[in-house]
Design an enzyme around this catalytic site. Structure first.
Site, PDB file in Angstrom:
ATOM      1  N   LYS A 124       0.854  -1.194   0.000  1.00  0.00           N
ATOM      2  CA  LYS A 124       0.000   0.000   0.000  1.00  0.00           C
ATOM      3  C   LYS A 124       0.882   1.233   0.000  1.00  0.00           C
ATOM      4  O   LYS A 124       1.965   1.229   0.598  1.00  0.00           O
ATOM      5  CB  LYS A 124      -0.880   0.016   1.252  1.00  0.00           C
ATOM      6  N   ASP A 164      -6.897   4.454  -4.728  1.00  0.00           N
ATOM      7  CA  ASP A 164      -7.572   4.301  -3.439  1.00  0.00           C
ATOM      8  C   ASP A 164      -8.206   5.684  -3.187  1.00  0.00           C
ATOM      9  O   ASP A 164      -8.387   6.452  -4.139  1.00  0.00           O
ATOM     10  CB  ASP A 164      -6.566   3.905  -2.343  1.00  0.00           C
ATOM     11  N   PHE A 236     -19.434   8.868  -1.114  1.00  0.00           N
ATOM     12  CA  PHE A 236     -20.080   9.184  -2.391  1.00  0.00           C
ATOM     13  C   PHE A 236     -19.027   9.141  -3.489  1.00  0.00           C
ATOM     14  O   PHE A 236     -19.107   9.814  -4.495  1.00  0.00           O
ATOM     15  CB  PHE A 236     -20.792  10.537  -2.314  1.00  0.00           C
ATOM     16  N   GLY A 237     -17.992   8.314  -3.257  1.00  0.00           N
ATOM     17  CA  GLY A 237     -16.917   8.148  -4.236  1.00  0.00           C
ATOM     18  C   GLY A 237     -17.225   6.989  -5.152  1.00  0.00           C
ATOM     19  O   GLY A 237     -18.346   6.477  -5.218  1.00  0.00           O
ATOM     20  N   ASN A 238     -16.160   6.555  -5.787  1.00  0.00           N
ATOM     21  CA  ASN A 238     -16.217   5.483  -6.749  1.00  0.00           C
ATOM     22  C   ASN A 238     -16.803   4.179  -6.193  1.00  0.00           C
ATOM     23  O   ASN A 238     -17.558   3.481  -6.868  1.00  0.00           O
ATOM     24  CB  ASN A 238     -14.745   5.313  -7.148  1.00  0.00           C
TER      25      ASN A 238
HETATM   26  N1  GLU Z   1      -7.324   0.366  -3.098  1.00  0.00           N
HETATM   27  C1  GLU Z   1      -8.049  -0.837  -3.396  1.00  0.00           C
HETATM   28  C2  GLU Z   1      -8.011  -1.744  -2.184  1.00  0.00           C
HETATM   29  O1  GLU Z   1      -8.027  -1.270  -1.063  1.00  0.00           O
HETATM   30  C3  GLU Z   1      -7.601  -1.487  -4.700  1.00  0.00           C
HETATM   31  C4  GLU Z   1      -6.157  -1.865  -4.775  1.00  0.00           C
HETATM   32  C5  GLU Z   1      -5.687  -2.348  -6.138  1.00  0.00           C
HETATM   33  O2  GLU Z   1      -6.487  -2.381  -7.071  1.00  0.00           O
HETATM   34  O3  GLU Z   1      -4.512  -2.678  -6.234  1.00  0.00           O
HETATM   35  O4  GLU Z   1      -8.015  -2.934  -2.277  1.00  0.00           O
END
Ligand code: GLU
Length: 447
Positions: A124, A164, A236-238
């Protein structure tokens, strides 16, 4: 494994990192019995090893704002575990981002990615960069400066970031452009790319769609149906957008959404393309407020400072940020007869909220299972990039549905308790743990 000692060590080794401690404790408490029934995990010190990220990269991001002033932000990439595949996980740009936030999210990602059935390790990244009030040029320069440093540590076979909170298609585009400029390679180093340049159909919808596919499994396990159910979402996001689309398509009624400024309640339902797409539009203007929703649609009411959880619903789906649903919110939802709580944000519920919901036998899904559709579809984007072809929306959606069904089945397998209650938290943690642990054992340790 000695839960008491491990917890004490965890707390001592990670001072001032409450989010990481919260995420790790939840895993420790739910896998302890399983680990103790399988002594090989202790023999290879698997739990102790999973508790330490493989690498934490922390860097300075300097960029120039529209007035010519130099701005300084912090950038991070936590490469948590590579046992089952290249590090994989999103990038978050939000003022709340700290090393603690990144560590907890990377830890969660390792378990989540393991659940997807695809070969992806956990990582992350992010920054404390706050988009509010920034011009497009400022966002672009920030993204370029961030990638100038990050590109040293990532690659299509080593670490593949994605979006994210605060990082959508626009930011991925700016970061990808900078990677390409610096490295001279057009490769699948990021996911969530535009369709014209290597992205996958259904990726924008995937987290929301996947959470609803998972919810369908929860309903089916209780011989229940989605059609006609009242649902409260937060955010209210994606993610909330994708969930609202799929919930509406399958006959449920979304009656509440929320933002940092308060909640929107719409008894007629947030159920037309115009209303659902307006959620996204509000998010993309990046003013971070939902109040204008009630100005635009007569049936919607705005409650300043309130959360969605005060509305009487059958299903609650937090889709915003960690710890957004607390013990008081859970008590209110239970009092109002909630049957299902699906955590779509990462660690969206506080530990006491989870305990209260489970005690009341509410069917509760943790984020690492319910929101895995996003990263799973990122995995499908990586497959398409590697094969240098693109699948149709139908093909991707079917694969996503299959993955969510398999995650649900795994949670049932490892989480069903004696009285028949499905403890999805326990199920997801054990199922996610096994694959990573077996890979770590197989790959040995360096002496
Ligand atoms: N941010 C998203 C998650 O928390 C997607 C991560 C990704 O697609 O690598 O899983």
């Amino acid at each position: 494994m000695d839960l008491k000692k491990l917890t004490a060590d965890l707390e001592a080794k990670n001072p001032a990192q409450p989010l990481y401690i919260q995420a790790a404790k939840e895993v420790l408490e739910t896998i302890v019995d399983f680990v103790n029934e399988n002594p090989k995990y202790d023999k290879y010190a698997i739990v102790e090893r999973i508790l330490e990220p493989e690498r934490i990269i922390k860097f300075k991001v300097t960029w120039v704002d529209d007035k010519g002033n130099i701005q300084i932000n912090r950038g991070y990439r936590v490469q948590h575990n590579m046992a089952i595949g290249p590090y994989k996980g999103g990038i978050r740009f939000h003022k709340s981002v700290t090393e603690d936030t990144m560590k907890f999210l990377a830890f969660e990602q390792t378990f989540k990615n393991s659940l997807t059935t695809l070969p992806m390790g956990g990582g992350k990244g992010g920054s404390d960069f706050d988009q509010t009030g920034k011009s497009e040029g400022e966002v672009m320069r920030f993204c370029q400066a961030f990638m100038t440093e990050l590109q040293k540590y990532i690659g299509p076979e080593t670490d593949v970031p994605a979006g994210d909170i605060g990082v959508g298609g626009r930011e991925i585009g700016f970061m990808y452009g900078q990677y390409k400029r610096l490295r001279g390679e057009h490769v699948g180093v990021l996911t969530g790319k535009g369709l014209e340049w290597g992205g996958s159909l259904i990726r924008p919808e995937a987290t929301g769609f996947g959470s609803v596919y998972f919810l369908e499994g929860m309903l089916a396990a209780k011989k229940d149906k989605l059609a006609g159910k009242r649902v409260a979402l937060s955010g209210f996001g994606n993610v909330a957008w994708g969930a609202a689309l799929k919930l509406t398509e399958l006959g449920a009624k979304v009656v509440a959404i929320s933002g940092p400024d308060g909640a929107i309640v719409d008894e007629e339902g947030i159920n037309t393309p115009e209303k659902i797409n307006y959620m996204n539009e509000l998010n993309q203007t990046r003013n971070n407020v939902v109040a204008p929703f009630a100005d635009k649609f007569k049936s919607a009411k705005f409650f300043p400072g309130k959360k969605s959880w005060e509305t009487k619903v059958d299903i609650a789906m937090p889709c915003a940020i960690q710890n957004e649903l607390n013990g008081d919110d859970a008590a209110l939802l239970i009092k109002n007869g909630v049957k299902y709580v699906v955590e779509v944000s990462n660690m969206g519920c506080t530990a006491d909220a989870v305990t209260a919901l489970q005690k009341a036998k509410v069917s509760f899904a943790p984020g690492k299972a319910a929101n895995a559709g996003g990263v799973a579809t990122s995995g499908l984007e990586m497959s398409q990039n590697a094969m240098k072809l693109s699948w149709s929306a139908k093909e991707v959606d079917e694969k996503l549905n299959g993955i969510m069904n398999s995650i649900h089945a795994n949670c049932v397998k490892y989480g069903t308790e004696k009285d028949g209650y499905i403890n999805y938290v326990k199920g997801a943690n054990i199922a996610g743990f096994i694959k990573v642990a077996e890979a770590m054992i197989a790959q040995g340790v360096a002496y």
